[in-house]
Enzyme design. Structure first.
Site, PDB file in Angstrom:
ATOM      1  N   ASP A   9      -2.644   2.052  -4.637  1.00 25.83           N
ATOM      2  CA  ASP A   9      -3.873   1.953  -3.843  1.00 25.83           C
ATOM      3  C   ASP A   9      -4.803   0.860  -4.385  1.00 25.83           C
ATOM      4  O   ASP A   9      -4.521   0.217  -5.393  1.00 25.83           O
ATOM      5  CB  ASP A   9      -4.586   3.302  -3.827  1.00 25.83           C
ATOM      6  CG  ASP A   9      -3.674   4.423  -3.336  1.00 25.83           C
ATOM      7  OD1 ASP A   9      -3.010   4.215  -2.307  1.00 25.83           O
ATOM      8  OD2 ASP A   9      -3.600   5.473  -3.992  1.00 25.83           O
TER       9      ASP A   9
ATOM     10  N   HIS B 173       0.818  -1.217   0.000  1.00 27.84           N
ATOM     11  CA  HIS B 173       0.000   0.000   0.000  1.00 27.84           C
ATOM     12  C   HIS B 173       0.858   1.276   0.000  1.00 27.84           C
ATOM     13  O   HIS B 173       0.350   2.379  -0.206  1.00 27.84           O
ATOM     14  CB  HIS B 173      -0.927   0.002   1.223  1.00 27.84           C
ATOM     15  CG  HIS B 173      -2.213   0.745   1.006  1.00 27.84           C
ATOM     16  ND1 HIS B 173      -2.331   1.813   0.136  1.00 27.84           N
ATOM     17  CD2 HIS B 173      -3.456   0.562   1.541  1.00 27.84           C
ATOM     18  CE1 HIS B 173      -3.572   2.261   0.159  1.00 27.84           C
ATOM     19  NE2 HIS B 173      -4.269   1.521   0.996  1.00 27.84           N
TER      20      HIS B 173
END
Length: 432
Positions: free
Chosen positions: A407, A403
């Site tokens: 995304d 992450h």
């Protein structure tokens, strides 16, 4: 001139290695590129060549010791240089008989200093494993006699010291332990006495270290999609017998998924990248070096690398996967076969998995898990718009991604691209 051979960097993520076996001894003459020792890393066991020629004058590390990259392993031409300096010093000394008594007293003090220097030198040249073992057992290393070169303390020396002073060491440990910890320690020892224990293998130790390191580096997130493999299964069933006859191995789902994944990586290059937060760099790779996780008969796991995987068609990628798996299980692979991947696939479906959250293979930013394909009852929409229940071959694809790098939108677009490729491609053209 004295030259030191140091522990080399045997791969992008390799930070240390274990000396398996010395191939030379003190007094041997070695030429440049002659193999001098065997080293085990988390990636591969390999021979290390000498970067220069000379005479071996000192082995700085014992067999079985683990050392970090850059630590000295071997000295060439060291004694020759020392002998020359000694001769030069002796030729400049003028005898002074009148000062014999003073010299004797001074030599006693000098001897004391030499002993202290030896102890200090021992501590400086300790391997990481010896330091760790000493720290865990609260041992004063000046009390340990070293049997290594120049009195160097080895792991064996420390283990002997621990066994001989077990009672005192346990006292020191328990003195620093509160009542609750003592109870836990007692219970643990009681349980441990009923279970056979053995040393952790080098491969398992490396896997453990790499998995923990990856968790510390990357912000792991897992996302999944369900895939309808029915169309693919029809094509696979039609050609699988001939494929095995022609190639000598079975046609599984993995080559289809790999080819679809390679296409998705070209479409979403961020997933095919490396990310270094400390250096402030984000590298998008031009080609796909596909890593395939291979189970070594339940004794460990290695990731084999298919270089330039984006240059292969379905039959080609199927052949490379089979060759890579066979090579890794044989143990006859080199560093180039297990390093340099830009994206990894873990084929957990071959062990009947439903859904898996794999750990990212550093320095990749994502890893795909292929889950088992089974017949399931699903709702399908007919051509007239009505719904019905049908038996279809379906399975889950799971993506673990970093992450820090991208995304959820990219992760899902990437997965759905693979899903669409698997569901709507006419695979008969690839197989005929």
């Amino acid at each position: 001139m004295s030259q030191i051979v140091t522990m080399p960097q045997l791969g992008e993520t390799v930070t240390e290695g274990t000396v398996l076996r010395w191939l030379v001894k003190v007094g041997d003459e070695v030429k440049e590129d002659d193999p001098i020792l065997e080293i085990s890393t988390d990636k591969v066991d390999t021979e290390v060549p000498s970067p220069f020629a000379g005479k071996v004058t000192n082995l700085l590390v014992e067999e079985g010791e683990t050392v970090e990259v850059g630590v000295g392993l071997l000295e060439l031409n060291g004694n020759a240089e020392k002998e020359e300096n000694k001769n030069n010093e002796q030729s400049n000394i003028i005898p002074e008989p009148a000062q014999t008594e003073k010299v004797t007293v001074a030599s006693d003090e000098s001897q004391k200093k030499d002993i202290d220097a030896i102890k200090n030198n021992q501590n400086k040249n300790l391997s990481p494993i010896v330091r760790r073992l000493a720290g865990e057992n609260n041992i004063d290393l000046t009390l340990v006699n070293g049997s290594g070169k120049h009195g160097r303390i080895t792991r064996k020396d420390l283990e002997i010291y621990i066994s001989q002073n077990k009672t005192d060491i346990e006292k020191n440990v328990t003195q620093n332990t509160n009542v609750e910890d003592k109870e836990v320690l007692h219970k643990s020892e009681s349980r441990a006495s009923k279970i056979d224990s053995g040393e952790i293998t080098r491969l398992r130790k490396r896997i453990a270290q790499n998995m923990v390191l990856s968790k510390q580096i990357s912000a792991h997130v897992m996302t999944s999609v369900e895939v309808d493999y029915e169309s693919l299964e029809i094509s696979r069933s039609k050609f699988k017998s001939k494929f095995k006859e022609d190639n000598g191995f079975s046609l599984t789902y993995l080559p289809f998924i790999s080819l679809a994944t390679i296409s998705a990586l070209k479409e979403f290059p961020t997933v095919n990248s490396s990310f270094d937060l400390e250096a402030g760099t984000h590298t998008l790779h031009k080609h796909v070096n596909l890593g395939i996780a291979v189970d070594l008969n339940q004794e460990g796991l290695l990731v084999g690398t298919i270089k330039d995987a984006d240059s292969y068609n379905l039959k080609g990628i199927a052949k490379k996967i089979s060759e890579t798996s066979t090579l890794l299980r044989s143990g006859k692979f080199g560093l180039e076969n297990v390093s340099g991947s830009t994206f990894t696939i873990s084929n957990n479906g071959s062990f009947n998995s439903f859904i898996t959250s794999p750990i990212i293979n550093q320095p990749n930013v994502a890893i795909l898990s292929t889950e088992s394909v089974k017949k399931r009852a699903v709702v399908i929409t007919n051509s007239d718009g009505s719904d019905s229940i049908a038996i279809r071959h379906t399975g889950v694809l799971s993506l673990t991604w970093d992450h820090r790098v991208f995304d959820g939108s990219i992760a899902l677009l990437f997965l759905n691209f693979i899903k669409d490729k698997l569901e709507f491609t006419d695979w008969t053209q690839e197989l005929s």
